[in-house]
Design a protein around this motif. Structure first.
Motif, short mmCIF file in Angstrom:
data_model
loop_
_atom_site.label_atom_id
_atom_site.label_comp_id
_atom_site.label_asym_id
_atom_site.label_seq_id
_atom_site.Cartn_x
_atom_site.Cartn_y
_atom_site.Cartn_z
N ILE A 55 0.55 -1.20 0.06
CA ILE A 55 0.29 -0.30 -0.50
C ILE A 55 1.41 1.39 0.13
O ILE A 55 1.85 0.95 0.60
CB ILE A 55 -1.02 -0.06 1.13
N LEU A 56 0.67 2.24 -1.23
CA LEU A 56 1.26 4.15 -1.01
C LEU A 56 1.49 4.23 0.00
O LEU A 56 0.27 4.24 0.74
CB LEU A 56 0.59 4.29 -1.90
N ALA A 57 2.37 4.50 1.19
CA ALA A 57 2.52 5.04 1.78
C ALA A 57 2.93 6.94 1.57
O ALA A 57 2.79 7.53 2.95
CB ALA A 57 3.53 4.34 2.91
N GLY A 58 4.01 6.42 0.61
CA GLY A 58 4.59 8.10 0.56
C GLY A 58 4.95 8.48 -0.60
O GLY A 58 5.19 7.41 -1.67
N PRO A 82 -1.99 10.19 5.61
CA PRO A 82 -1.86 10.56 6.71
C PRO A 82 -2.10 9.55 8.34
O PRO A 82 -1.76 9.90 9.18
CB PRO A 82 -3.63 10.70 6.90
N THR A 83 -1.84 8.18 7.33
CA THR A 83 -1.33 7.21 8.85
C THR A 83 -0.39 6.72 9.12
O THR A 83 0.06 6.25 9.56
CB THR A 83 -1.94 5.80 7.73
N HIS A 84 0.38 7.33 7.97
CA HIS A 84 1.96 7.45 8.40
C HIS A 84 2.89 8.52 8.85
O HIS A 84 4.05 8.85 8.56
CB HIS A 84 2.72 6.76 6.98
N GLY A 88 9.04 10.44 9.66
CA GLY A 88 10.01 10.41 9.44
C GLY A 88 10.14 10.12 7.41
O GLY A 88 11.45 10.35 7.18
N LEU A 89 9.18 9.59 7.67
CA LEU A 89 8.57 8.79 6.08
C LEU A 89 8.66 10.47 4.71
O LEU A 89 9.74 9.66 4.21
CB LEU A 89 7.14 8.00 5.62
N GLY A 90 8.56 11.28 5.39
CA GLY A 90 8.99 12.17 4.17
C GLY A 90 10.59 12.81 3.87
O GLY A 90 11.04 12.61 3.03
#
Length: 169
Positions: A55-58, A82-84, A88-90
Motif C-alpha cells: 500500500i502506498l504510504a508516500g 495521513p496514516t504514516h 520520518g517517511l517524508g
C-alpha cells in the motif's frame, strides 16, 4: 516495514490520488505546475514508499527546470499518507531522492516550501531566483548538491526544453 523505490508508470494514479488527499483542491493551479505541464518527472529520482502489503504510504517527485540556462531539479510535491505521518517517511523520501540526484550528476535543487521544515535538509532562501507569480519569494528555497553550484545562478525559473537526462552545465 516501508520500502522506497523509484516510481514506475503503474504507480502514477495512486501517487496522484495521494497528492489529491494530502494537498488542497486546486493544487494544480500553483505556479510550479505550469513548469511541470507536459514535462515528465525525472525517472529514477521520483520515489514511492510502500508498506509490507504494497500500500502506498508516500511519494516524492522531481522535475527538471532551468534558471539562467542552468539545469535545476525542482523538488515537489512530496506527500505522506495521513496514516504514516510523523514517522520520518517524508524526510526519508527527500534524503533518498536528493542523494540519488547527486549520484546522477545533478548540481542544484530547488523547491517552493516552508523554510523551517526544509532548512534541515540544507535548503536556504534563494536570492535572485524568480518563480512564476504568484509565488512568495520567501518560499523559494535552494540546495547545492555540489558546493558552489548556485553561485551566480540568478533569474527566472523556466520550463525544461530537453530530455531530463541532459543535466550537464
Amino acid at each position: 516495514m516501508i520500502r522506497l523505490r523509484p516510481e514506475i508508470d503503474d504507480d502514477w494514479w495512486e501517487v496522484e490520488a495521494l497528492f489529491d488527499l494530502c494537498f488542497a483542491p486546486g493544487r494544480e493551479a500553483l505556479s510550479s505546475y505550469r513548469l511541470r505541464e507536459g514535462i515528465p518527472a525525472v525517472a529514477g529520482l521520483s520515489l514511492v514508499a510502500r508498506d509490507e502489503n504494497g500500500i502506498l504510504a508516500g511519494a516524492i517527485r522531481f522535475w527538471p527546470v532551468r534558471v539562467a540556462g542552468q539545469p535545476v531539479l525542482l523538488l515537489g510535491p512530496v506527500a505522506v499518507h495521513p496514516t504514516h505521518q510523523g514517522e520520518g517517511l517524508g524526510a526519508a523520501l527527500i534524503r533518498d531522492g536528493l542523494e540519488a540526484a547527486r549520484q546522477r550528476g545533478w548540481r542544484r535543487a530547488m523547491l517552493v516550501g516552508d523554510a523551517p521544515y526544509y532548512n534541515r535538509f540544507g535548503f536556504e532562501k534563494l536570492q535572485g531566483v524568480e518563480m512564476p507569480p504568484p509565488t512568495n519569494p520567501d518560499r523559494v528555497l535552494g540546495l547545492e548538491l555540489v558546493p558552489g553550484a548556485w553561485a551566480g545562478v540568478r533569474g527566472k525559473v523556466e520550463r525544461w526544453s530537453e530530455a531530463p537526462d541532459e543535466i550537464g552545465d
